[in-house]
Design a protein around this motif. Structure first.
Motif, mmCIF file in Angstrom:
data_model
loop_
_atom_site.group_PDB
_atom_site.id
_atom_site.type_symbol
_atom_site.label_atom_id
_atom_site.label_comp_id
_atom_site.label_asym_id
_atom_site.label_seq_id
_atom_site.Cartn_x
_atom_site.Cartn_y
_atom_site.Cartn_z
ATOM 1 N N TRP A 112 0.796 -1.228 0.000
ATOM 2 C CA TRP A 112 0.000 0.000 0.000
ATOM 3 C C TRP A 112 0.828 1.277 0.000
ATOM 4 O O TRP A 112 0.380 2.289 -0.538
ATOM 5 C CB TRP A 112 -0.944 0.007 1.204
ATOM 6 C CG TRP A 112 -2.074 -0.945 1.039
ATOM 7 C CD1 TRP A 112 -2.177 -2.196 1.562
ATOM 8 C CD2 TRP A 112 -3.254 -0.744 0.268
ATOM 9 N NE1 TRP A 112 -3.353 -2.790 1.172
ATOM 10 C CE2 TRP A 112 -4.047 -1.923 0.382
ATOM 11 C CE3 TRP A 112 -3.742 0.308 -0.504
ATOM 12 C CZ2 TRP A 112 -5.270 -2.063 -0.255
ATOM 13 C CZ3 TRP A 112 -4.967 0.172 -1.129
ATOM 14 C CH2 TRP A 112 -5.713 -1.007 -1.003
ATOM 15 N N LEU A 113 2.011 1.234 0.580
ATOM 16 C CA LEU A 113 2.810 2.457 0.692
ATOM 17 C C LEU A 113 3.102 3.107 -0.665
ATOM 18 O O LEU A 113 3.004 4.335 -0.790
ATOM 19 C CB LEU A 113 4.117 2.170 1.438
ATOM 20 C CG LEU A 113 3.994 2.056 2.968
ATOM 21 C CD1 LEU A 113 5.333 1.672 3.586
ATOM 22 C CD2 LEU A 113 3.486 3.368 3.566
ATOM 23 N N PRO A 114 3.439 2.337 -1.712
ATOM 24 C CA PRO A 114 3.689 2.994 -3.006
ATOM 25 C C PRO A 114 2.460 3.685 -3.587
ATOM 26 O O PRO A 114 2.590 4.560 -4.444
ATOM 27 C CB PRO A 114 4.127 1.824 -3.914
ATOM 28 C CG PRO A 114 4.615 0.770 -2.981
ATOM 29 C CD PRO A 114 3.750 0.893 -1.763
ATOM 30 N N GLY B 30 -0.079 8.846 -4.845
ATOM 31 C CA GLY B 30 -1.100 9.029 -5.876
ATOM 32 C C GLY B 30 -2.497 9.115 -5.301
ATOM 33 O O GLY B 30 -3.320 9.910 -5.773
ATOM 34 N N LEU B 31 -2.795 8.307 -4.285
ATOM 35 C CA LEU B 31 -4.120 8.345 -3.668
ATOM 36 C C LEU B 31 -4.359 9.683 -2.979
ATOM 37 O O LEU B 31 -5.453 10.250 -3.066
ATOM 38 C CB LEU B 31 -4.277 7.199 -2.669
ATOM 39 C CG LEU B 31 -4.386 5.797 -3.282
ATOM 40 C CD1 LEU B 31 -4.423 4.742 -2.179
ATOM 41 C CD2 LEU B 31 -5.631 5.681 -4.147
ATOM 42 N N ALA C 110 3.684 9.344 -7.812
ATOM 43 C CA ALA C 110 2.224 9.275 -7.726
ATOM 44 C C ALA C 110 1.613 8.306 -8.728
ATOM 45 O O ALA C 110 0.435 7.963 -8.614
ATOM 46 C CB ALA C 110 1.622 10.669 -7.955
ATOM 47 N N ARG C 111 2.375 7.831 -9.695
ATOM 48 C CA ARG C 111 1.808 7.014 -10.761
ATOM 49 C C ARG C 111 1.116 5.741 -10.279
ATOM 50 O O ARG C 111 0.010 5.425 -10.733
ATOM 51 C CB ARG C 111 2.920 6.650 -11.763
ATOM 52 C CG ARG C 111 2.426 6.046 -13.048
ATOM 53 C CD ARG C 111 1.689 7.057 -13.883
ATOM 54 N NE ARG C 111 0.289 6.715 -14.062
ATOM 55 C CZ ARG C 111 -0.658 7.571 -14.365
ATOM 56 N NH1 ARG C 111 -0.392 8.846 -14.493
ATOM 57 N NH2 ARG C 111 -1.898 7.191 -14.517
ATOM 58 N N PRO C 112 1.716 4.952 -9.359
ATOM 59 C CA PRO C 112 1.020 3.722 -8.921
ATOM 60 C C PRO C 112 -0.349 4.002 -8.304
ATOM 61 O O PRO C 112 -1.329 3.305 -8.596
ATOM 62 C CB PRO C 112 1.990 3.118 -7.899
ATOM 63 C CG PRO C 112 3.327 3.638 -8.283
ATOM 64 C CD PRO C 112 3.076 5.024 -8.780
ATOM 65 N N GLY C 113 -0.439 5.036 -7.450
ATOM 66 C CA GLY C 113 -1.716 5.358 -6.821
ATOM 67 C C GLY C 113 -2.731 5.889 -7.811
ATOM 68 O O GLY C 113 -3.935 5.610 -7.702
ATOM 69 N N LEU C 114 -2.270 6.645 -8.805
ATOM 70 C CA LEU C 114 -3.179 7.164 -9.827
ATOM 71 C C LEU C 114 -3.704 6.029 -10.709
ATOM 72 O O LEU C 114 -4.882 6.021 -11.085
ATOM 73 C CB LEU C 114 -2.468 8.215 -10.680
ATOM 74 C CG LEU C 114 -2.086 9.508 -9.944
ATOM 75 C CD1 LEU C 114 -1.268 10.415 -10.850
ATOM 76 C CD2 LEU C 114 -3.327 10.239 -9.447
ATOM 77 N N ALA C 115 -2.840 5.077 -11.037
ATOM 78 C CA ALA C 115 -3.287 3.917 -11.818
ATOM 79 C C ALA C 115 -4.286 3.082 -11.021
ATOM 80 O O ALA C 115 -5.274 2.581 -11.570
ATOM 81 C CB ALA C 115 -2.081 3.074 -12.220
#
Length: 348
Positions: free
Chosen positions: A23-25, A29-30, A77-82
């Motif tokens: 979850w940390l990565p 993004g979230l 932020a890319r992983p959370g945005l995806a």
């Protein structure tokens, strides 16, 4: 010689560390998506005619294309945005089912429901054929057809998720369905006054032809509570058709995919949507829970559409915009004509 401990290490902390590691990565993004959703709702309060979802997409596009912000969307932020664009979108569509009540839809009767289904089918087919005739690329014909015929931005997001559409193909339909829905808020009440339409007929017309739920409410309330009540019931009937339309899109994608990469016959989030329709219609959930779920659903969709927006490049978006606008305006006239005809038959 000192004794060594033979006590095994505790697996619980290790499991917790692995869970946190997943979850940390996603957090940067979230958090960015939450902030964008808040900004989108603030903008919606200033301009109520424009849905917060549309503002969320615009903010995503700005973040992805402005030099000072582009690095944030493509970096940590890319992983959370995806995750927002995929998982939160599907979760929001599932919760959308709680807004539907089969009991309310029963007010239309079998004949009314069949007429609304006919309007949706004709508008979907007509918009799709128009988009193909104007040679719109990618999944835009399909997404425009879904948005204009069913429920605006939510339908575009659901079909895009089932289809696996590129974010680039999503942006134009979202912008156009917002534009035409906003035009309806001004144009349809003016036509009602000029044609001296009864309130109930006007409400059914609005519910069967305006795209986004918020735009339906904004348009119908100009004619009073009778029109508003009729519009909401008819709009719910259109939203209910989201499930079979998306299931059909998923089936077509599966039938044309290679055996090794076939998607499920019915997407899990659409099965969840149908289950939530049944749960919301059961009367088991108190109003406070339904209100909280509705608020959560709106926030999740805003975060998801912001995530989709961050994958859009303005240079590609500008190509073919004149043709897309022509398709949207023609589709808007088509569904308005179909909706008015259905309204006259339903109200009598």
């Amino acid at each position: 010689m000192p004794e060594t401990s033979s006590v095994p290490s505790d697996p619980v902390p290790r499991a917790a560390e692995r869970g946190a590691g997943r979850w940390l990565p996603l957090l940067p993004g979230l958090l960015l998506a939450v902030a964008a959703a808040a900004a989108a709702y603030a903008a919606h309060l200033l301009l109520p005619a424009v849905p917060a979802m549309s503002f969320a997409v615009v903010l995503g596009v700005l973040v992805a294309n402005l030099p000072g912000l582009r690095a944030a969307a493509g970096g940590t932020a890319r992983p959370g945005l995806a995750f927002s664009a995929r998982t939160l979108l599907r979760t929001g569509i599932v919760l959308l089912g709680l807004k539907l009540s089969l009991g309310a839809l029963a007010q239309l009767g079998v004949g009314g429901l069949l007429l609304i289904a006919g309007v949706v089918a004709a508008a979907f087919a007509g918009t799709y054929l128009l988009a193909r005739a104007f040679r719109l690329g990618g999944d835009q014909p399909l997404l425009l057809a879904a948005g204009f015929s069913i429920c605006g931005v939510s339908a575009i997001g659901a079909v895009a998720a089932a289809r696996g559409s590129r974010g680039q193909d999503v942006a134009v339909p979202v912008a156009l369905v917002t534009l035409c829905g906003s035009l309806a808020i001004a144009v349809l009440p003016a036509i009602m006054v000029a044609a001296d339409l009864p309130a109930e007929l006007f409400g059914v017309w609005v519910g069967s032809s305006v795209h986004d739920v918020g735009q339906v409410v904004a348009t119908a309330q100009t004619a009073g509570t009778v029109a508003l009540a009729a519009a909401v019931v008819v709009k719910l009937a259109r939203v209910l058709l989201l499930a079979p339309i998306v299931a059909g899109v998923a089936w077509h994608r599966r039938s044309t995919a290679q055996d090794a990469g076939r998607p499920p016959l019915v997407p899990l989030f659409i099965a969840g949507f149908a289950a939530m329709v049944l749960l919301g219609s059961s009367g088991w959930l108190p109003p406070d829970v339904l209100d909280a779920a509705a608020m959560l659903q709106d926030w999740l969709l805003a975060m998801a559409l912001f995530g989709l927006g961050t994958g859009i490049r303005v240079r590609e978006l500008a190509r073919g915009s004149v043709a897309s606008l022509a398709v949207a305006l023609l589709a808007w006239l088509l569904i308005a004509a179909l909706g008015l005809g259905a309204a006259r038959l339903i109200v009598g």
